[in-house]
Every structure is written in C-alpha cells, then in structure tokens.
Motif scaffolding. Structure first.
Motif, mmCIF file in Angstrom:
data_model
loop_
_atom_site.group_PDB
_atom_site.id
_atom_site.type_symbol
_atom_site.label_atom_id
_atom_site.label_comp_id
_atom_site.label_asym_id
_atom_site.label_seq_id
_atom_site.Cartn_x
_atom_site.Cartn_y
_atom_site.Cartn_z
ATOM 1 N N LYS A 1 41.338 -8.045 -16.096
ATOM 2 C CA LYS A 1 40.495 -8.102 -16.115
ATOM 3 C C LYS A 1 40.079 -8.719 -17.943
ATOM 4 N N SER A 2 40.856 -7.872 -18.277
ATOM 5 C CA SER A 2 40.630 -8.202 -20.054
ATOM 6 C C SER A 2 41.339 -8.726 -20.299
ATOM 7 N N GLU A 3 40.853 -8.981 -21.405
ATOM 8 C CA GLU A 3 41.518 -11.358 -22.860
ATOM 9 C C GLU A 3 42.442 -10.133 -23.459
ATOM 10 N N PRO A 4 43.666 -10.297 -23.378
ATOM 11 C CA PRO A 4 45.024 -9.484 -24.533
ATOM 12 C C PRO A 4 44.672 -10.271 -25.495
ATOM 13 N N PHE A 5 45.335 -9.751 -26.446
ATOM 14 C CA PHE A 5 45.648 -10.633 -27.458
ATOM 15 C C PHE A 5 47.262 -10.542 -28.147
ATOM 16 N N TYR A 6 47.896 -10.937 -28.795
ATOM 17 C CA TYR A 6 49.273 -10.286 -28.797
ATOM 18 C C TYR A 6 49.837 -10.405 -29.962
ATOM 19 N N LEU A 7 49.707 -9.933 -30.740
ATOM 20 C CA LEU A 7 50.086 -9.364 -32.328
ATOM 21 C C LEU A 7 51.453 -10.036 -32.523
ATOM 22 N N ALA B 1 52.373 -10.559 -21.231
ATOM 23 C CA ALA B 1 51.616 -11.689 -20.814
ATOM 24 C C ALA B 1 51.609 -12.301 -20.008
ATOM 25 N N MET B 2 52.637 -13.127 -19.724
ATOM 26 C CA MET B 2 53.502 -13.871 -18.477
ATOM 27 C C MET B 2 52.216 -13.072 -17.012
ATOM 28 N N ALA B 3 52.798 -11.466 -16.509
ATOM 29 C CA ALA B 3 51.944 -11.623 -15.571
ATOM 30 C C ALA B 3 51.172 -11.211 -15.346
ATOM 31 N N HIS B 4 50.010 -10.534 -16.872
ATOM 32 C CA HIS B 4 48.455 -10.646 -17.594
ATOM 33 C C HIS B 4 48.107 -11.875 -16.536
ATOM 34 N N LEU B 5 48.780 -12.887 -17.446
ATOM 35 C CA LEU B 5 47.951 -13.900 -16.755
ATOM 36 C C LEU B 5 47.716 -14.731 -15.143
ATOM 37 N N ILE B 6 48.868 -14.560 -14.516
ATOM 38 C CA ILE B 6 48.994 -14.786 -13.734
ATOM 39 C C ILE B 6 48.320 -14.085 -12.452
ATOM 40 N N ASP B 7 47.877 -13.800 -12.524
ATOM 41 C CA ASP B 7 46.956 -12.238 -12.071
ATOM 42 C C ASP B 7 45.554 -11.670 -12.988
ATOM 43 N N SER B 8 45.316 -12.627 -13.672
ATOM 44 C CA SER B 8 43.709 -12.541 -14.425
ATOM 45 C C SER B 8 43.259 -14.389 -14.448
ATOM 46 N N PRO B 9 41.968 -13.686 -13.787
ATOM 47 C CA PRO B 9 40.848 -15.230 -14.372
ATOM 48 C C PRO B 9 41.137 -16.606 -15.929
ATOM 49 N N LEU B 10 41.779 -15.479 -15.994
ATOM 50 C CA LEU B 10 41.774 -15.977 -17.544
ATOM 51 C C LEU B 10 42.482 -17.306 -17.482
ATOM 52 N N THR B 11 42.541 -18.863 -18.077
ATOM 53 C CA THR B 11 42.951 -19.597 -17.924
ATOM 54 C C THR B 11 44.307 -19.866 -19.176
ATOM 55 N N GLU B 12 44.349 -19.174 -20.017
ATOM 56 C CA GLU B 12 45.686 -18.619 -21.415
ATOM 57 C C GLU B 12 44.993 -17.546 -21.414
ATOM 58 N N VAL B 13 45.981 -17.136 -22.820
ATOM 59 C CA VAL B 13 45.894 -16.167 -23.253
ATOM 60 C C VAL B 13 47.280 -16.588 -24.894
ATOM 61 N N LYS B 14 46.802 -15.842 -25.744
ATOM 62 C CA LYS B 14 47.691 -16.385 -26.620
ATOM 63 C C LYS B 14 48.583 -15.132 -27.488
ATOM 64 N N GLY B 15 49.241 -15.534 -28.588
ATOM 65 C CA GLY B 15 49.674 -13.721 -29.331
ATOM 66 C C GLY B 15 50.629 -14.931 -31.020
ATOM 67 N N LEU B 16 51.055 -14.267 -31.395
ATOM 68 C CA LEU B 16 51.599 -14.624 -32.611
ATOM 69 C C LEU B 16 52.995 -13.733 -32.774
ATOM 70 N N THR B 17 53.508 -14.673 -33.955
ATOM 71 C CA THR B 17 55.384 -14.069 -34.294
ATOM 72 C C THR B 17 54.946 -14.492 -35.287
ATOM 73 N N PHE B 18 55.198 -13.452 -36.963
ATOM 74 C CA PHE B 18 55.439 -13.485 -38.068
ATOM 75 C C PHE B 18 55.358 -12.036 -38.768
ATOM 76 N N THR B 19 56.529 -12.757 -39.674
ATOM 77 C CA THR B 19 56.543 -11.532 -40.787
ATOM 78 C C THR B 19 55.807 -10.331 -41.457
ATOM 79 N N GLY B 20 55.780 -9.339 -41.172
ATOM 80 C CA GLY B 20 55.142 -8.011 -41.521
ATOM 81 C C GLY B 20 54.233 -8.033 -42.870
ATOM 82 N N HIS B 21 55.883 -8.277 -43.389
ATOM 83 C CA HIS B 21 56.118 -7.410 -45.260
ATOM 84 C C HIS B 21 56.715 -8.896 -45.644
#
Length: 430
Positions: free
Chosen positions: A333-339, A350-370
C-alpha cells in the motif's frame, strides 16, 4: 590437411609412443577450438555471481553433475586469486566433496615460483585441460585471467584447450572474476559505479575484452544486486551495443547453455533488455528510456531466442501478479522513494514492491553524498523511474522462508539530475 588411413610402419620406442599419443590427443582436442572462440558451444557456462559459500550444495553439486557427475575431472584456474595456492586448494576440495576429481593448475601471476609461460606451453598441462570434463575459474582480479590467457586479445593454446572442453559439451564455471570473463566484453576494474554513470569508462582501464564463453550477444556482470551494479551495466551496454545483459547476484549462479538460462542458488539474477530502449542525445550525461528489467529468482528459466521467461514450479503454484488482470489484488500500500537506488538489492526490492502494488511507478536516486576528490561532476546524480508496461507480471512465494518474487518486464528510465547542496538542512528552534 589429409591424414592417411593406413598406419605408417615406423618403429617407435615405448616412451616415444606415449609422447606421440599424447600429442595426437592434444591436437585433436585443440582442433575442436580452431573454428573461433565466439561460435556456439555445446557445453554449459556456469556464471557464479561471487561469494559462493562452501555449503551451497545446490550450486556446487550442479557444477559437478553438469560435467558428468561422480568421477568428472575438473581443472581449477586460480589465476585471478590474491592467494592462488589457498583459493585453488579450497575449490579443489569443494569439488572433490561433491564427487569430482579435481586439480589446480599452477597458472597465476601471484603464485610464488610459478613460470607462467612454461605452464601455458606445457603439453602435459594442455592435454589435461583439453581432456577435462570441467574448468573452474576462481575469483579475484579478472584482468589477471585475460592478461594471462588472452594477452593483447590473442588466445593462447591454453585458452584454446579450455574452449575445447566447452565445445565438446563440458562445463566452464567461474565465480566473481571468473564470471566477469564469461562475456566478450567485461569490466576490467570499475569499482565506482557512479563514476561509470558519469562517463568514466575507458577501454583497457575500466573495460576490456572478456573470454566470451556465453557468446557475443550477452553481457555478464557479477556481485550484481549486492553492489548495485545495474548503474554500471546500463552505460556499458549502451556504449557497446549490447541488447541483453545478465547480472548475477552473490551465492547464486546462472547456467547458460546455448539460448537457455537457468538460475540456481540463494538468490537470483537481473536480466536487462535494451531492445526497445532509447536515449536523448541532447542531454550532456548518461540517460536511457524504456529499458526492460526482469528479475529471475532461483529455479526460474529464460529463453534468449524467444524472450520467454518461465518461473520455477514453486512460483507457478502461486497466484500470478498481473496488473492488467481483473482479479489483480496487490498487497503493498505504501509509496516508497529510494534515496539509494544502487544500494544492496534495492533495485530488486523496488521491482518487487511495484509489481505487488497499485502504483504505476516508483522512483529512486543515486548520487554522491559528499564531495569526492577527482570528481569533476560532484552535483550530478541520476533519477531511476521504474514503471509498469505491457507484459509486466510477477509471482510471489513464501516457500523459501522469505518474501521471494519473480518480476518480469518492468520498464526503467534513467535521467541525469542536479543535486542541490546542502541536500537538507536542520530544523531551527522556533
């Protein structure tokens, strides 16, 4: 060359006769590899994602069984290992405990007292390799394998002997570095995935020629989910023109036989298909749209020719998770965002969550923290957008004691973004 069928009547002393027979057997085996190292092989390449535990009986026993079972003769190449003597001995012991006959080849740059060139040319070693039923490459530094067996891109006689094993139906297995060499192109030394996404990918430095045991059309990467290596696979596949990539996770293996892939072990593998993917050339950094991702769990199979994936029998007993079906009842049921989308197993979670969710998409980021010394683009990050498309389906089972999914044909867009600094600020007292 024509060989006469009538024996030549020349007296040969017993020692000479043994040498002659040995050389004839070696020549016959090597002739099988003379048609080129990229042709279809009759045997099976067993790609192990690294960190294979000694008690993983499913994988170890399968390696031996594929080579003929009890009594199958293996040669072990500890060429990549930091401690070749120890690594070779451990692998030999693991194979012997599953019924194989195994011996370690003293062919490793880091092996004290080893004469690489003498071993590479030794007729006795060449014969023992070419006539084996299985070959196993240890983990370590994959550049040591290619530099030893394929210097300057040219196959040595030892590499041809290894190919002879695969061509006549034997096994070539490898873990970690031994998996990296399985495709025609490999990552040579590219530990920083984000820097690869930022364009830091140079031939002969981060990438190199592999040995190609899985054929020319499938790219292989290892430690894949544990280390979030989809971030480096996508730019390489795009740059090198690969349509298909297979990333195998730790303590797991993918058996590649012709057009067939079977996943076994503790976890699974991610199959990446760029057949319908595109990119925006106007953007000044890596980007991709409509990549197709499928997570193949243990016991799942995939046909590279037809593109059809088949979940394990355990999964097929469970309800199919089909977002297009009228009886689709997703659990999440939740709508996660992956930092940290490139974190440990995060992309598959994230793939498993999306396929077993009513959501149409999920998003996340990759970046250098420092900020990192030498990073010319410290504020460049990437957004990952996973979404459902035609054919997106999944299966779930709790039979293995956890929450295990098979997820097929999700889509992925990756676009470059600017990271604001500071990314966040502390709340101030009122």
């Amino acid at each position: 060359m024509h060989l006469a069928s009538t024996p030549i009547q020349v007296p040969i002393a017993p020692p000479q006769l043994r040498v002659a027979r040995r050389l004839m057997k070696l020549c016959a085996a090597l002739l099988m590899a003379a048609v080129g190292t990229q042709a279809q092989a009759a045997g099976v390449a067993i790609v192990i994602g690294g960190a294979l535990k000694v008690d993983n009986d499913e994988v170890w026993q399968r390696i031996v069984d594929e080579a003929g079972g009890a009594g199958a003769r293996f040669v072990v190449f500890p060429t990549a290992a930091a401690n070749p003597a120890r690594s070779g001995a451990q692998i030999v012991d693991a194979l012997r405990r599953r019924g194989a006959q195994a011996e370690s080849i003293p062919l490793a740059p880091r092996l004290k007292g080893a004469d690489l060139q003498a071993t590479l040319r030794d007729p006795a070693w060449l014969e023992r390799v070419a006539s084996a039923q299985g070959v196993y490459f240890a983990g370590g530094a994959q550049e040591l394998i290619v530099d030893t067996l394929q210097p300057g891109g040219q196959p040595t006689e030892m590499l041809k002997a290894i190919w002879a094993v695969l061509r006549r139906g034997g096994v070539v297995a490898g873990s970690s570095a031994g998996a990296a060499i399985m495709s025609a192109t490999m990552f040579r030394d590219a530990q920083d995935t984000l820097q690869i996404m930022k364009g830091g990918m140079r031939e002969g430095r981060e990438t190199d020629r592999g040995l190609g045991f899985v054929g020319p059309d499938l790219f292989i990467d290892q430690h894949f989910l544990k280390r979030g290596r989809i971030g480096r696979m996508l730019p390489l596949m795009q740059a090198k023109g690969y349509r298909l990539g297979l990333g195998v996770d730790e303590n797991s293996a993918a058996l590649v036989r012709g057009d067939s892939i079977e996943v076994i072990g503790a976890k699974g593998a991610l199959l990446v298909d760029l057949g319908e993917a595109s990119s925006d050339k106007r953007l000044p950094a890596f980007n991709i749209r409509n990549a197709q991702l499928s997570y193949l769990d243990r016991g799942d199979r995939h046909d590279l020719k037809t593109g059809v994936s088949t979940p394990s029998a355990v999964k097929l007993k469970e309800a199919r998770l089909d977002p297009a079906a009228s009886d689709y009842k997703p659990y999440n049921k939740s709508e996660p965002f992956y930092l940290d989308i490139l974190g440990d197993t995060t992309i598959v979670n994230a793939m498993a969550h999306l396929i077993d969710s009513p959501l149409t998409e999920v998003k996340g980021l990759t970046f250098t923290g420092h900020r990192v010394a030498g990073d010319a683009q410290p504020d460049l990050g990437f957004e990952f957008r996973l979404y459902k498309g035609a054919g997106s389906v999944g299966w779930f089972t709790g039979a293995f004691g956890g929450e295990d999914y098979t997820v097929l044909k999700l889509r992925l867009d990756v676009q470059p973004v600017t990271i604001n600094r500071p990314f966040y600020t502390p709340l101030q007292p009122r």
